[in-house]
Motif scaffolding. Structure first.
Motif, PDB file in Angstrom:
ATOM      1  N   SER A  98      45.646-108.701  42.677  1.00 26.56           N
ATOM      2  CA  SER A  98      46.705-109.193  43.560  1.00 26.56           C
ATOM      3  C   SER A  98      46.189-109.248  44.988  1.00 26.56           C
ATOM      4  CB  SER A  98      47.924-108.268  43.488  1.00 26.56           C
ATOM      5  OG  SER A  98      48.856-108.569  44.516  1.00 26.56           O
ATOM      6  N   SER A  99      46.751-110.147  45.782  1.00 28.24           N
ATOM      7  CA  SER A  99      46.419-110.191  47.201  1.00 28.24           C
ATOM      8  C   SER A  99      46.935-108.949  47.916  1.00 28.24           C
ATOM      9  CB  SER A  99      47.012-111.447  47.844  1.00 28.24           C
ATOM     10  OG  SER A  99      48.426-111.449  47.711  1.00 28.24           O
ATOM     11  N   ALA A 100      47.817-108.189  47.279  1.00 29.02           N
ATOM     12  CA  ALA A 100      48.331-106.953  47.889  1.00 29.02           C
ATOM     13  C   ALA A 100      47.216-105.960  48.173  1.00 29.02           C
ATOM     14  CB  ALA A 100      49.381-106.317  46.981  1.00 29.02           C
ATOM     15  N   GLN A 101      46.104-106.064  47.448  1.00 35.36           N
ATOM     16  CA  GLN A 101      45.008-105.129  47.674  1.00 35.36           C
ATOM     17  C   GLN A 101      44.281-105.386  48.987  1.00 35.36           C
ATOM     18  OE1 GLN A 101      41.349-105.573  47.291  1.00 35.36           O
ATOM     19  NE2 GLN A 101      41.569-107.794  47.336  1.00 35.36           N
ATOM     20  N   LEU A 102      44.586-106.517  49.632  1.00 36.58           N
ATOM     21  CA  LEU A 102      43.926-106.857  50.889  1.00 36.58           C
ATOM     22  C   LEU A 102      44.502-106.113  52.085  1.00 36.58           C
ATOM     23  CD1 LEU A 102      43.751-110.738  50.394  1.00 36.58           C
ATOM     24  CD2 LEU A 102      41.830-109.134  50.271  1.00 36.58           C
ATOM     25  N   LEU A 103      45.721-105.600  51.958  1.00 36.46           N
ATOM     26  CA  LEU A 103      46.436-105.092  53.124  1.00 36.46           C
ATOM     27  C   LEU A 103      47.414-103.995  52.704  1.00 36.46           C
ATOM     28  CD1 LEU A 103      46.600-105.895  56.182  1.00 36.46           C
ATOM     29  CD2 LEU A 103      48.533-107.348  55.571  1.00 36.46           C
ATOM     30  N   ALA A 104      47.486-102.931  53.489  1.00 34.11           N
ATOM     31  CA  ALA A 104      48.444-101.853  53.208  1.00 34.11           C
ATOM     32  C   ALA A 104      49.857-102.346  53.498  1.00 34.11           C
ATOM     33  CB  ALA A 104      48.122-100.642  54.066  1.00 34.11           C
ATOM     34  N   LEU A 105      50.675-102.391  52.474  1.00 33.73           N
ATOM     35  CA  LEU A 105      52.027-102.939  52.597  1.00 33.73           C
ATOM     36  C   LEU A 105      53.067-101.847  52.362  1.00 33.73           C
ATOM     37  CD1 LEU A 105      51.438-106.229  50.591  1.00 33.73           C
ATOM     38  CD2 LEU A 105      51.642-106.009  53.073  1.00 33.73           C
ATOM     39  N   PRO A 106      54.188-101.902  53.076  1.00 30.05           N
ATOM     40  CA  PRO A 106      55.230-100.885  52.917  1.00 30.05           C
ATOM     41  C   PRO A 106      55.723-100.789  51.474  1.00 30.05           C
ATOM     42  CG  PRO A 106      55.672-102.270  54.837  1.00 30.05           C
ATOM     43  CD  PRO A 106      54.535-102.916  54.094  1.00 30.05           C
ATOM     44  N   ARG A 107      55.941 -99.582  51.018  1.00 27.25           N
ATOM     45  CA  ARG A 107      56.516 -99.252  49.703  1.00 27.25           C
ATOM     46  C   ARG A 107      55.567 -99.548  48.550  1.00 27.25           C
ATOM     47  NH1 ARG A 107      60.667-102.880  48.799  1.00 27.25           N
ATOM     48  NH2 ARG A 107      61.600-101.527  47.218  1.00 27.25           N
ATOM     49  N   ALA A 108      54.345-100.008  48.832  1.00 24.15           N
ATOM     50  CA  ALA A 108      53.428-100.433  47.767  1.00 24.15           C
ATOM     51  C   ALA A 108      52.383 -99.377  47.426  1.00 24.15           C
ATOM     52  CB  ALA A 108      52.747-101.741  48.172  1.00 24.15           C
ATOM     53  N   GLU A 109      52.746 -98.105  47.599  1.00 27.61           N
ATOM     54  CA  GLU A 109      51.789 -97.040  47.295  1.00 27.61           C
ATOM     55  C   GLU A 109      51.238 -97.156  45.875  1.00 27.61           C
ATOM     56  OE1 GLU A 109      54.381 -95.238  50.552  1.00 27.61           O
ATOM     57  OE2 GLU A 109      54.667 -96.570  48.823  1.00 27.61           O
ATOM     58  N   ALA A 110      52.101 -97.398  44.912  1.00 30.31           N
ATOM     59  CA  ALA A 110      51.679 -97.465  43.510  1.00 30.31           C
ATOM     60  C   ALA A 110      51.035 -98.810  43.181  1.00 30.31           C
ATOM     61  CB  ALA A 110      52.873 -97.207  42.592  1.00 30.31           C
ATOM     62  N   TYR A 111      51.756 -99.878  43.477  1.00 33.05           N
ATOM     63  CA  TYR A 111      51.260-101.219  43.131  1.00 33.05           C
ATOM     64  C   TYR A 111      49.970-101.539  43.876  1.00 33.05           C
ATOM     65  CZ  TYR A 111      51.189-106.243  42.340  1.00 33.05           C
ATOM     66  OH  TYR A 111      50.822-107.524  41.982  1.00 33.05           O
ATOM     67  N   GLY A 112      49.962-101.328  45.191  1.00 38.17           N
ATOM     68  CA  GLY A 112      48.777-101.652  45.978  1.00 38.17           C
ATOM     69  C   GLY A 112      47.575-100.835  45.572  1.00 38.17           C
ATOM     70  N   ALA A 113      47.786 -99.533  45.336  1.00 35.65           N
ATOM     71  CA  ALA A 113      46.674 -98.675  44.930  1.00 35.65           C
ATOM     72  C   ALA A 113      46.102 -99.112  43.584  1.00 35.65           C
ATOM     73  CB  ALA A 113      47.142 -97.222  44.869  1.00 35.65           C
ATOM     74  N   SER A 114      46.978 -99.479  42.656  1.00 32.41           N
ATOM     75  CA  SER A 114      46.505 -99.899  41.335  1.00 32.41           C
ATOM     76  C   SER A 114      45.703-101.192  41.416  1.00 32.41           C
ATOM     77  CB  SER A 114      47.685-100.065  40.376  1.00 32.41           C
ATOM     78  OG  SER A 114      48.495-101.183  40.729  1.00 32.41           O
ATOM     79  N   LYS A 115      46.145-102.132  42.241  1.00 29.62           N
ATOM     80  CA  LYS A 115      45.449-103.408  42.349  1.00 29.62           C
ATOM     81  C   LYS A 115      44.155-103.282  43.149  1.00 29.62           C
ATOM     82  CE  LYS A 115      48.233-105.895  39.889  1.00 29.62           C
ATOM     83  NZ  LYS A 115      47.792-106.464  38.585  1.00 29.62           N
ATOM     84  N   ALA A 116      44.141-102.403  44.157  1.00 24.24           N
ATOM     85  CA  ALA A 116      42.899-102.146  44.881  1.00 24.24           C
ATOM     86  C   ALA A 116      41.861-101.540  43.942  1.00 24.24           C
ATOM     87  CB  ALA A 116      43.157-101.225  46.066  1.00 24.24           C
ATOM     88  N   GLY A 117      42.310-100.605  43.103  1.00 22.01           N
ATOM     89  CA  GLY A 117      41.407-100.012  42.120  1.00 22.01           C
ATOM     90  C   GLY A 117      40.898-101.034  41.123  1.00 22.01           C
ATOM     91  N   LEU A 118      41.783-101.950  40.717  1.00 21.07           N
ATOM     92  CA  LEU A 118      41.391-102.979  39.758  1.00 21.07           C
ATOM     93  C   LEU A 118      40.346-103.922  40.344  1.00 21.07           C
ATOM     94  CD1 LEU A 118      41.831-104.210  36.961  1.00 21.07           C
ATOM     95  CD2 LEU A 118      43.739-105.519  37.922  1.00 21.07           C
ATOM     96  N   SER A 119      40.518-104.283  41.612  1.00 25.49           N
ATOM     97  CA  SER A 119      39.556-105.172  42.259  1.00 25.49           C
ATOM     98  C   SER A 119      38.197-104.494  42.393  1.00 25.49           C
ATOM     99  CB  SER A 119      40.076-105.603  43.634  1.00 25.49           C
ATOM    100  OG  SER A 119      41.231-106.402  43.500  1.00 25.49           O
ATOM    101  N   TYR A 120      38.198-103.212  42.725  1.00 27.64           N
ATOM    102  CA  TYR A 120      36.936-102.469  42.800  1.00 27.64           C
ATOM    103  C   TYR A 120      36.274-102.406  41.430  1.00 27.64           C
ATOM    104  CZ  TYR A 120      33.584 -98.798  43.946  1.00 27.64           C
ATOM    105  OH  TYR A 120      32.436 -98.089  44.132  1.00 27.64           O
TER     106      TYR A 120
END
Length: 240
Positions: free
Chosen positions: A127-149
């Motif tokens: 997800s593009s959410a992994q590009l930027l720290a977004l409010p309330r996205a602790e779970a979703y953003g972290a999971s997608k950042a991990g997936l991209s890595y």
């Protein structure tokens, strides 16, 4: 070409399944709803299905002999829920999203990566959410950042096996997941357009597929801001 797609009963996964089947490829569509999977096979006869829950790791189905080897494995299934009160952190909700968006990917790789033939391609939908720290996205953003890595590391380690890896970083796409959102979602596109973009990128051998372009450019530009400045901007997004 043999294509396996998870999260195939709705959204991007459904449109990818229909798109590849319409193009004449043999598709193995995976999902949790047998009714929705049956609808896919009725729409396109060269779609076969596997009905299971990706988080039930001990009950992953075996691919039938006529399903493999695979030319293309698209791990698309995922979920999104938000942490509404960071001070009273919801660990169970966090665990749920990390499990489906990241841990389940590991089990799927264990089960089906060996089914990819030499010269095949693995596609991970992040997800593009992994590009930027977004409010309330602790779970979703972290999971997608991990997936991209994970995708980047796999691209290195699978090269010697002649398996290519593609990362997909969509912006907002109209799906049952985004239908639950109550905030503005700029530059949203339809699931069919998203699937077509992904298919074109895969056909061109792209290792990173990002869309819509303007939205991705905006996210990348904001990610270059000093975090202290972005933090102030992001806080305004959730201010009452």
């Amino acid at each position: 070409m043999k294509v396996m797609i998870t999260g195939a009963t709705s959204g991007i996964g459904k449109q990818l399944s229909l798109g590849y089947a319409k193009a004449g490829h043999q598709v193995v569509a995976c999902g949790r709803s047998q009714t929705k999977l049956d609808a896919l096979t009725q729409a396109q006869p060269n779609i076969s299905t596997l009905c299971f829950d990706l988080t039930q790791y001990d009950s992953y189905p075996e691919l039938a002999a006529d399903h493999g080897p695979l030319d293309l494995l698209i791990l698309n299934a995922g979920d999104c829920e938000y942490i509404d009160d960071a001070l009273n952190f919801d660990a169970k909700r966090f665990e749920k999203i990390i499990n489906i968006n990241l841990i389940a990917i590991g089990y799927a790789l264990q089960a089906w990566l060996p089914k990819l033939k030499t010269g095949g391609r693995l596609v991970l939908v992040s997800s593009s959410a992994q590009l930027l720290a977004l409010p309330r996205a602790e779970a979703y953003g972290a999971s997608k950042a991990g997936l991209s890595y994970l995708a980047k590391v796999l691209a290195i380690d699978l090269a010697k096996h002649q398996i290519e890896v593609t990362m997909v970083h969509p912006g907002f796409v109209q799906t049952p997941l985004t239908d639950r959102n109550t905030f503005a979602m700029p530059m949203m596109i339809g699931a069919e357009e998203a699937a077509e973009t992904i298919m074109r990128g895969i056909a061109k051998g792209k290792r990173d597929i990002r869309f819509p372009r303007l939205f991705i450019w905006l996210m990348q530009s904001l990610s270059l801001l000093p975090f202290s400045l972005w933090r102030r901007l992001a806080m305004r997004m959730v201010s009452p």
